[in-house]
Design an enzyme around this catalytic site. Structure first.
Site, PDB file in Angstrom:
ATOM      1  N   SER A 146      21.972  36.027 -41.753  1.00  0.00           N
ATOM      2  CA  SER A 146      23.308  35.423 -41.668  1.00  0.00           C
ATOM      3  C   SER A 146      23.121  33.924 -41.427  1.00  0.00           C
ATOM      4  O   SER A 146      22.007  33.475 -41.138  1.00  0.00           O
ATOM      5  CB  SER A 146      24.035  36.060 -40.478  1.00  0.00           C
ATOM      6  N   TYR A 159      25.294  39.314 -32.151  1.00  0.00           N
ATOM      7  CA  TYR A 159      25.152  39.197 -33.610  1.00  0.00           C
ATOM      8  C   TYR A 159      24.103  38.137 -33.949  1.00  0.00           C
ATOM      9  O   TYR A 159      23.204  38.359 -34.766  1.00  0.00           O
ATOM     10  CB  TYR A 159      26.514  38.841 -34.213  1.00  0.00           C
TER      11      TYR A 159
HETATM   12  P1  NDP Z   1      31.095  45.379 -44.461  1.00  0.00           P
HETATM   13  O1  NDP Z   1      31.800  45.674 -43.166  1.00  0.00           O
HETATM   14  O2  NDP Z   1      31.875  45.301 -45.711  1.00  0.00           O
HETATM   15  O3  NDP Z   1      29.901  46.417 -44.674  1.00  0.00           O
HETATM   16  C1  NDP Z   1      29.100  46.836 -43.634  1.00  0.00           C
HETATM   17  C2  NDP Z   1      28.366  48.076 -44.109  1.00  0.00           C
HETATM   18  O4  NDP Z   1      27.496  48.547 -43.090  1.00  0.00           O
HETATM   19  C3  NDP Z   1      29.310  49.203 -44.455  1.00  0.00           C
HETATM   20  O5  NDP Z   1      28.936  49.696 -45.709  1.00  0.00           O
HETATM   21  C4  NDP Z   1      29.061  50.247 -43.365  1.00  0.00           C
HETATM   22  O6  NDP Z   1      29.186  51.544 -43.893  1.00  0.00           O
HETATM   23  C5  NDP Z   1      27.616  49.949 -42.989  1.00  0.00           C
HETATM   24  N1  NDP Z   1      27.289  50.356 -41.622  1.00  0.00           N
HETATM   25  C6  NDP Z   1      27.722  49.807 -40.460  1.00  0.00           C
HETATM   26  N2  NDP Z   1      27.215  50.484 -39.413  1.00  0.00           N
HETATM   27  C7  NDP Z   1      26.432  51.467 -39.935  1.00  0.00           C
HETATM   28  C8  NDP Z   1      25.645  52.507 -39.355  1.00  0.00           C
HETATM   29  N3  NDP Z   1      25.532  52.663 -38.028  1.00  0.00           N
HETATM   30  N4  NDP Z   1      24.985  53.345 -40.189  1.00  0.00           N
HETATM   31  C9  NDP Z   1      25.072  53.212 -41.532  1.00  0.00           C
HETATM   32  N5  NDP Z   1      25.797  52.238 -42.134  1.00  0.00           N
HETATM   33  C10 NDP Z   1      26.483  51.391 -41.332  1.00  0.00           C
HETATM   34  O7  NDP Z   1      30.319  44.026 -44.170  1.00  0.00           O
HETATM   35  P2  NDP Z   1      29.575  42.968 -45.104  1.00  0.00           P
HETATM   36  O8  NDP Z   1      29.395  43.480 -46.464  1.00  0.00           O
HETATM   37  O9  NDP Z   1      30.248  41.680 -44.880  1.00  0.00           O
HETATM   38  O10 NDP Z   1      28.179  42.893 -44.340  1.00  0.00           O
HETATM   39  C11 NDP Z   1      26.969  43.379 -44.881  1.00  0.00           C
HETATM   40  C12 NDP Z   1      25.816  42.673 -44.193  1.00  0.00           C
HETATM   41  O11 NDP Z   1      25.909  41.279 -44.455  1.00  0.00           O
HETATM   42  C13 NDP Z   1      25.829  42.824 -42.667  1.00  0.00           C
HETATM   43  O12 NDP Z   1      24.504  42.929 -42.197  1.00  0.00           O
HETATM   44  C14 NDP Z   1      26.449  41.521 -42.209  1.00  0.00           C
HETATM   45  O13 NDP Z   1      26.065  41.176 -40.907  1.00  0.00           O
HETATM   46  C15 NDP Z   1      25.876  40.567 -43.238  1.00  0.00           C
HETATM   47  N6  NDP Z   1      26.599  39.324 -43.368  1.00  0.00           N
HETATM   48  C16 NDP Z   1      27.880  39.265 -43.831  1.00  0.00           C
HETATM   49  C17 NDP Z   1      28.520  38.053 -43.960  1.00  0.00           C
HETATM   50  C18 NDP Z   1      29.896  37.908 -44.511  1.00  0.00           C
HETATM   51  O14 NDP Z   1      30.401  36.777 -44.556  1.00  0.00           O
HETATM   52  N7  NDP Z   1      30.559  38.968 -44.932  1.00  0.00           N
HETATM   53  C19 NDP Z   1      27.860  36.808 -43.581  1.00  0.00           C
HETATM   54  C20 NDP Z   1      26.518  36.976 -43.117  1.00  0.00           C
HETATM   55  C21 NDP Z   1      25.919  38.180 -43.022  1.00  0.00           C
HETATM   56  P3  NDP Z   1      29.900  52.762 -43.086  1.00  0.00           P
HETATM   57  O15 NDP Z   1      31.076  52.188 -42.397  1.00  0.00           O
HETATM   58  O16 NDP Z   1      30.195  53.770 -44.132  1.00  0.00           O
HETATM   59  O17 NDP Z   1      28.850  53.263 -42.148  1.00  0.00           O
END
Ligand code: NDP
Length: 256
Positions: A146, A159
């Site tokens: 991130s 985070y």
């Molecule tokens: P979303 O909330 O859209 O997606 C997060 C995903 O993580 C979901 O598919 C969720 O699936 C999965 N997830 C969360 N907890 C668990 C768990 N315990 N077990 C399995 N799956 C899990 O977020 P983003 O697409 O924005 O984020 C994706 C990555 O990118 C993350 O690591 C985030 O920190 C990082 N990121 C995002 C940024 C942004 O601006 N959006 C910026 C920087 C980094 P489900 O709920 O089905 O479990």
């Protein structure tokens, strides 16, 4: 340039959190390059929809309902992918959450849940796929950091710790597994329009415009912006690239 430099036909990728957001953007890119995909997440409805989206790209796709913070469940998930798709070449550690509070207001349970989901899960999944990758003669691990891997933020103590940690974990894996021909790299997304940031936009006053003003590309990122970097880091094109962390941020991290 040889066409197979970016080709992934015959490869199998696990994408944690591949059922939405950035994970789905990367899964689509890997599938378009020919890889079969295992979508790992907890929400089975979302995973079902993502599998349909990926299958429409003429590759195999399966959903494996897994909480990536659960060591036993991760072990079962990896075995399931091996038996259903035959091999494991690529692991994308993308699952992530945030709890926005300053350090003095964050509870231990909240700290642990962010660290477990964003950092410990990457350790569990990487360790679990290592034997399959080693046996296959190589592999690719792609971790998601991130801007908080680089910068601090008052509202993101756990985070930022998890995202700083994932960069160091990436470097450790790169060093440990180079002899197994496994490359480990991190991607550092800027501000991307997903469910995660929809909540941030409602919680942080003026965030939308602040991001636009600070980003040279003058827009928020889209999930499809992650297809190209995922293919690069998963393909032979990056065979001499390991242990690095690449910002995909429209220039956010270089804006003076
Ligand atoms: P979303 O909330 O859209 O997606 C997060 C995903 O993580 C979901 O598919 C969720 O699936 C999965 N997830 C969360 N907890 C668990 C768990 N315990 N077990 C399995 N799956 C899990 O977020 P983003 O697409 O924005 O984020 C994706 C990555 O990118 C993350 O690591 C985030 O920190 C990082 N990121 C995002 C940024 C942004 O601006 N959006 C910026 C920087 C980094 P489900 O709920 O089905 O479990």
């Amino acid at each position: 340039m040889k066409a197979e430099l970016f080709g992934l036909k015959g490869k199998v990728a696990i994408v944690t959190g591949g059922n939405g957001g950035i994970g789905l953007g990367m899964a689509r890119g890997l599938a378009d390059a020919g890889a079969d995909i295992a979508v790992v997440g907890r929400n089975e409805e979302k995973s079902k929809a993502a599998v349909a989206d990926i299958k429409a790209r003429s590759v195999k796709a399966i959903a494996v309902a897994t909480d990536v913070t659960d060591k036993e469940a991760v072990g079962r998930m990896v075995e399931h992918v091996r038996s259903e798709l035959g091999r494991i070449d690529i692991l994308v550690n993308n699952a992530g959450i945030n709890i926005r509070k300053p350090p003095h207001a964050l509870e231990l349970e909240e700290w642990s849940s962010v660290i477990d989901t964003n950092l410990t899960s990457a350790f569990l999944c990487s360790k679990a796929v290592h034997p399959a990758m080693k046996a296959a003669g190589g592999g690719k691990v792609i971790n998601i950091g991130s801007m908080m891997s680089i910068f601090g933020a008052s509202f993101a103590p756990a985070y930022a710790a998890s995202k700083g940690g994932i960069v160091q974990f990436t470097r450790a894996c790169a060093c440990a597994w180079a002899a197994d021909n496994i490359q480990a790299n991190a991607i550092l997304p800027g501000w991307i329009d997903t469910d995660l940031t929809k909540r941030a936009r409602s919680e942080i006053d003026g965030l939308h415009n602040k991001v636009l003003a600070r980003t040279p590309a003058a827009r928020w990122g889209a999930i499809d912006d992650f297809a190209g970097i995922a293919v690069f880091l998963a393909s032979p094109a990056s065979d001499f690239v390991t242990g690095t962390a690449i910002p995909i941020d429209g220039g956010f991290s270089v804006m003076g």
